[in-house]
Design a protein around this motif. Structure first.
Motif, PDB file in Angstrom:
ATOM      1  N   GLU A 150       1.036  -1.077   0.152  1.00 33.67           N
ATOM      2  CA  GLU A 150       0.085   0.078  -0.034  1.00 33.67           C
ATOM      3  C   GLU A 150       0.926   1.272  -0.090  1.00 33.67           C
ATOM      4  N   PHE A 151       2.091   1.245   0.405  1.00 33.22           N
ATOM      5  CA  PHE A 151       2.980   2.241   0.655  1.00 33.22           C
ATOM      6  C   PHE A 151       3.526   2.381  -0.729  1.00 33.22           C
ATOM      7  N   GLU A 152       3.956   1.465  -1.361  1.00 34.13           N
ATOM      8  CA  GLU A 152       4.472   1.312  -2.823  1.00 34.13           C
ATOM      9  C   GLU A 152       3.399   2.007  -3.766  1.00 34.13           C
ATOM     10  N   ALA A 153       2.303   1.818  -3.526  1.00 34.30           N
ATOM     11  CA  ALA A 153       1.095   2.146  -4.446  1.00 34.30           C
ATOM     12  C   ALA A 153       0.890   3.793  -4.100  1.00 34.30           C
ATOM     13  N   LEU A 154       1.014   4.298  -2.975  1.00 32.69           N
ATOM     14  CA  LEU A 154       1.057   5.620  -2.857  1.00 32.69           C
ATOM     15  C   LEU A 154       2.194   6.428  -3.325  1.00 32.69           C
ATOM     16  N   VAL A 155       3.571   5.627  -3.301  1.00 29.68           N
ATOM     17  CA  VAL A 155       4.657   6.191  -3.999  1.00 29.68           C
ATOM     18  C   VAL A 155       4.493   6.443  -5.350  1.00 29.68           C
ATOM     19  N   GLN A 156       3.580   5.239  -5.995  1.00 25.77           N
ATOM     20  CA  GLN A 156       3.360   5.534  -7.534  1.00 25.77           C
ATOM     21  C   GLN A 156       2.325   6.452  -7.780  1.00 25.77           C
ATOM     22  N   ARG A 157       1.244   6.591  -7.223  1.00 27.16           N
ATOM     23  CA  ARG A 157       0.362   7.607  -7.219  1.00 27.16           C
ATOM     24  C   ARG A 157       0.841   8.817  -7.177  1.00 27.16           C
ATOM     25  N   THR A 158       1.810   9.124  -6.167  1.00 29.41           N
ATOM     26  CA  THR A 158       2.482  10.631  -6.033  1.00 29.41           C
ATOM     27  C   THR A 158       3.214  10.678  -7.418  1.00 29.41           C
ATOM     28  N   HIS A 159       3.998   9.984  -7.793  1.00 30.78           N
ATOM     29  CA  HIS A 159       4.743  10.179  -9.016  1.00 30.78           C
ATOM     30  C   HIS A 159       4.058  10.203 -10.231  1.00 30.78           C
ATOM     31  N   ASP A 160       2.918   9.683 -10.204  1.00 29.96           N
ATOM     32  CA  ASP A 160       2.138   9.865 -11.337  1.00 29.96           C
ATOM     33  C   ASP A 160       1.435  11.168 -11.651  1.00 29.96           C
ATOM     34  N   GLU A 161       1.420  12.069 -10.345  1.00 33.80           N
ATOM     35  CA  GLU A 161       0.701  13.307 -10.447  1.00 33.80           C
ATOM     36  C   GLU A 161       2.183  14.240 -10.614  1.00 33.80           C
ATOM     37  N   ASN A 162       3.214  13.811 -10.871  1.00 30.42           N
ATOM     38  CA  ASN A 162       4.451  14.515 -11.106  1.00 30.42           C
ATOM     39  C   ASN A 162       4.752  15.166  -9.705  1.00 30.42           C
ATOM     40  N   LEU A 163       4.729  14.641  -8.525  1.00 28.71           N
ATOM     41  CA  LEU A 163       4.954  14.902  -7.565  1.00 28.71           C
ATOM     42  C   LEU A 163       6.142  14.176  -6.845  1.00 28.71           C
ATOM     43  N   LYS A 164       7.021  14.540  -5.990  1.00 28.79           N
ATOM     44  CA  LYS A 164       8.356  13.924  -5.504  1.00 28.79           C
ATOM     45  C   LYS A 164       8.016  13.365  -3.905  1.00 28.79           C
ATOM     46  N   VAL A 165       8.354  12.457  -3.570  1.00 26.04           N
ATOM     47  CA  VAL A 165       8.133  11.566  -2.318  1.00 26.04           C
ATOM     48  C   VAL A 165       9.269  11.940  -1.335  1.00 26.04           C
ATOM     49  N   LEU A 166       8.948  12.566  -0.278  1.00 22.89           N
ATOM     50  CA  LEU A 166       9.910  12.686   0.845  1.00 22.89           C
ATOM     51  C   LEU A 166       9.420  11.838   2.050  1.00 22.89           C
ATOM     52  N   ILE A 167      10.236  11.285   2.925  1.00 24.95           N
ATOM     53  CA  ILE A 167       9.867  10.549   4.043  1.00 24.95           C
ATOM     54  C   ILE A 167      11.068  11.006   4.987  1.00 24.95           C
ATOM     55  N   ASP A 168      10.591  10.677   6.320  1.00 23.37           N
ATOM     56  CA  ASP A 168      11.729  11.011   7.406  1.00 23.37           C
ATOM     57  C   ASP A 168      12.784   9.681   7.398  1.00 23.37           C
ATOM     58  N   PHE A 169      13.820  10.220   7.920  1.00 25.67           N
ATOM     59  CA  PHE A 169      15.012   9.516   8.258  1.00 25.67           C
ATOM     60  C   PHE A 169      15.424   9.846   9.518  1.00 25.67           C
ATOM     61  N   VAL A 170      15.478   9.073  10.489  1.00 27.93           N
ATOM     62  CA  VAL A 170      15.572   9.315  11.850  1.00 27.93           C
ATOM     63  C   VAL A 170      17.030   8.825  12.256  1.00 27.93           C
ATOM     64  N   PRO A 171      17.841   9.277  12.177  1.00 33.75           N
ATOM     65  CA  PRO A 171      19.217   8.633  12.114  1.00 33.75           C
ATOM     66  C   PRO A 171      20.107   8.728  13.662  1.00 33.75           C
ATOM     67  N   ASN A 172      19.537   9.439  14.593  1.00 34.29           N
ATOM     68  CA  ASN A 172      20.063   9.689  15.897  1.00 34.29           C
ATOM     69  C   ASN A 172      19.775   8.773  16.989  1.00 34.29           C
ATOM     70  N   HIS A 173      18.560   8.013  16.917  1.00 31.04           N
ATOM     71  CA  HIS A 173      18.062   7.201  17.850  1.00 31.04           C
ATOM     72  C   HIS A 173      16.839   6.272  17.163  1.00 31.04           C
ATOM     73  N   VAL A 174      16.693   5.327  17.993  1.00 32.16           N
ATOM     74  CA  VAL A 174      15.506   4.288  17.739  1.00 32.16           C
ATOM     75  C   VAL A 174      14.750   4.204  19.215  1.00 32.16           C
ATOM     76  N   SER A 175      13.715   3.405  18.964  1.00 34.93           N
ATOM     77  CA  SER A 175      12.798   3.155  19.949  1.00 34.93           C
ATOM     78  C   SER A 175      13.625   2.155  20.860  1.00 34.93           C
ATOM     79  N   ARG A 176      13.419   2.191  22.212  1.00 32.72           N
ATOM     80  CA  ARG A 176      13.828   1.348  23.178  1.00 32.72           C
ATOM     81  C   ARG A 176      13.905  -0.024  22.741  1.00 32.72           C
ATOM     82  N   GLN A 177      12.443  -0.486  22.249  1.00 35.01           N
ATOM     83  CA  GLN A 177      12.397  -1.687  22.072  1.00 35.01           C
ATOM     84  C   GLN A 177      12.483  -2.064  20.490  1.00 35.01           C
TER      85      GLN A 177
END
Length: 613
Positions: A150-177
């Motif tokens: 479903e995420f990959e389909a969202l990426v494709q829909r976004t590209h189909d409308e000539n829009l670019k996709v950004l997501i978060d990259f959280v490099p400093n920390h992760v959840s405790r579990q």
């Protein structure tokens, strides 16, 4: 048609074709240009808080569950929604909260290990406490088992409308579990193989407090009762650089700090040779999402990660996609040049700078003199790399009682953010319709922000979504007017070459020291944006109450040397933003000596085009 005229046409076509071939052979820059168009930095980023965007549930119960308050899905961001964002003038959509993070929702039936509520903020959880870097948030899927599809389909829909996709990259920390159950074959998890008997080891992924058990912060009262106590031994350092076995409730207690080879308790010594394990694992994670079609990353708290890592990893990812962009959340102006030049970031947050200066003005204090200081001292030669904004998930909503109390106060500040230099602009979802949080929504509390921790419906935005019609029919007239302003501004700033690619000339000194009548040096700001073909005079009144009638003088240096205009020529002056029927005439000498008369209502902007008559 005469033979001479035909020859001229053929010569022009041939010259154009030769120039075209020349352009094709020179495309060896680090970042290629789309469709051979001149590259410019005037992106318009629209931050979508994904779990809230499409949620039409209006229950809004304090600390309500997923089923009570509802949750938006990937599938709610339809082709129609994306077409409307494109009409708004958006170029890049930043989907916040995509990667799987800790939550109090139970998805154990899908093989996802539950998180202990004692180390989760809010029922939905913080999108900045990543639980599995190789998976997406199950909340966002209609069919949880097919969530990545479903995420990959969202990426494709976004590209189909000539829009670019950004997501978060959280490099400093992760959840405790943190524990990845979707990692590719052969990938080792964070912490796997760490030496837990030492505080620091260059190849460890975490920092440890040997022989000390982790202790929960005092005052925790999670809305979901834990089935068991949370145990962690030995304790790991907390995400915001807390080397204490018991962080406070105000710390990022739900996260653990990642180790990039910096020995924090050993004088911050840097141990980068051989390459630390965390560097390699993070490179592989970025490559994973890049290969899924993600066009860029907003990098959370980038300055908490050594600049050497960024300078190494960004070229590694550019080798996969030369057009990838990296945006750094950064709050130390002393490091701006370092993270652009050595860290190789595409763009940096301009929060401690333009945002802070404009916020003070919007709240009725501060001075426009701060704007000059921003571009002179903080941005300087990297102004095109500064991402300007007035809202995001960390900041208070403009319309809230904690900020400006009225979304229309943002009109001059937002216009200046979009037109001051050639760099990108960012809008937070709902900013364009005046979202105003007025109550506590869960862990976030009542602080003028839209919750990032809990399930909620955003009333003003729901009126625009209108049950998936995305037509704004349920918006009141003021909200519609506000959205029309943002749409006009986005299209103006990206379509006018003087704005997206032109040069900048500050007019403050010429009008303050040139004694322009009634020119309030604390509330009126003016500058030029220009190219060879287009010349704009941008003027702002940040006063909430006063109409200011003044003159705008152009120094001879600006007019003649910079904009290549003549003192003895006649010029038309047209008001192009907001577009009106206003027209005036002036001679170059008059612009220098007498100035251009202008009347500025409270909280207004006038962008005037100077055109040779």
């Amino acid at each position: 048609m005469s033979k001479t005229m035909l020859n001229r046409i053929l010569f022009t076509v041939l010259s154009f074709f030769i120039a075209f071939l020349g352009a094709c052979t020179k495309r060896n820059d680090k970042k290629s240009m789309d469709s051979l168009q001149t590259k410019h930095h005037k992106l318009v980023v629209y931050q979508v808080f994904t779990r809230l965007f499409g949620n039409q549930n209006t229950t809004n119960s304090f600390y309500g569950s997923r089923d009570e308050n509802g949750v938006g899905k990937f599938n709610d961001i339809t082709t129609l929604a994306l077409k409307e964002l494109k009409k708004l003038g958006i170029s890049h959509v930043w989907y916040t909260g995509v990667i799987e993070h800790a939550t109090m929702a139970d998805y154990s039936e899908f093989g996802i290990r539950p998180d202990n509520p004692l180390i989760v903020k809010g029922k939905a959880g913080s999108p900045y406490a990543i639980k599995d870097y190789y998976d997406v948030n199950p909340d966002l899927a209609v069919n949880v088992s097919a969530r990545m599809t479903e995420f990959e389909a969202l990426v494709q829909r976004t590209h189909d409308e000539n829009l670019k996709v950004l997501i978060d990259f959280v490099p400093n920390h992760v959840s405790r579990q943190y524990a990845s159950d979707q990692k590719p074959q052969g990938v080792r998890d964070f912490g796997e193989g760490d030496k837990i008997s030492v505080v620091f080891d260059q190849q460890n992924n975490f920092y440890y407090l040997p022989d000390q058990p982790f202790r929960l912060p005092d005052g925790l009262k999670p809305p979901v009762a834990p089935k068991e106590m949370y145990e962690e031994f030995p304790a790991k350092a907390t995400g915001n650089d807390v080397f204490n076995a018991q962080p406070t409730i105000n710390d990022w207690f739900e996260t653990i700090k990642l180790n990039y080879g910096v020995d924090y308790l050993g004088g911050h010594a840097k141990r980068f040779d051989p390459i630390p394990s965390t560097w390699l694992k993070m490179r592989d994670i970025l490559a994973f999402w890049t290969k899924k079609g993600v066009d860029g990353f907003r990098c959370d708290m980038a300055e908490m990660v050594p600049v050497e890592f960024w300078g190494w990893v960004i070229p590694e990812i550019e080798a996969i996609n030369p057009d990838i962009i990296f945006i750094a959340e950064i709050y130390n102006p002393e490091q701006y040049h370092n993270y652009i030049k050595n860290g190789k970031f595409s763009y940096l947050y301009d929060k401690v700078g333009l945002y802070d200066a404009l916020r003070r003005l919007m709240e009725g204090h501060g001075s426009v003199e701060d704007i000059t200081r921003v571009w002179q001292k903080e941005s300087g030669d990297i102004s095109e790399h500064m991402l300007r904004f007035l809202e995001n998930h960390d900041e208070q909503r403009i319309a809230s009682e904690f900020f400006a109390k009225d979304p229309f106060v943002a009109i001059p500040a937002m216009t200046l953010s979009a037109t001051l230099h050639t760099g990108p602009l960012m809008i937070y979802f709902g900013q364009e319709v005046g979202v105003n949080p007025t109550q506590a929504e869960g862990f976030q509390g009542n602080d003028g922000r839209t919750t990032i921790f809990d399930y909620w419906g955003v009333p003003e935005f729901q009126q625009w979504v209108n049950k998936g019609k995305f037509d704004g029919e349920k918006l009141d007239s003021k909200a519609k007017e506000l959205r029309e302003f943002y749409q006009a501004l986005n299209h103006f700033s990206t379509s006018q070459e003087a704005i997206h690619s032109g040069k900048f000339y500050d007019l403050q000194y010429a009008n303050v020291h040139g004694q322009s009548a009634n020119y309030d040096s604390t509330r009126v700001y003016s500058y030029l944006r220009y190219t060879e073909n287009q010349k704009f005079i941008c003027v702002y009144n940040f006063d909430k109450n006063r109409t200011i009638s003044t003159t705008i003088k152009l120094p001879a240096h600006a007019l003649v040397d910079s904009m290549q205009c003549a003192l003895d020529k006649s010029y038309e002056v047209l008001e192009v933003f907001p577009a009106t029927e206003f027209k005036a005439k002036s001679i170059g000498n008059e612009l220098v000596n007498q100035g251009l008369p202008i009347t500025l209502p409270p909280l207004s902007v006038k962008i005037l085009q100077l055109r040779e008559k």
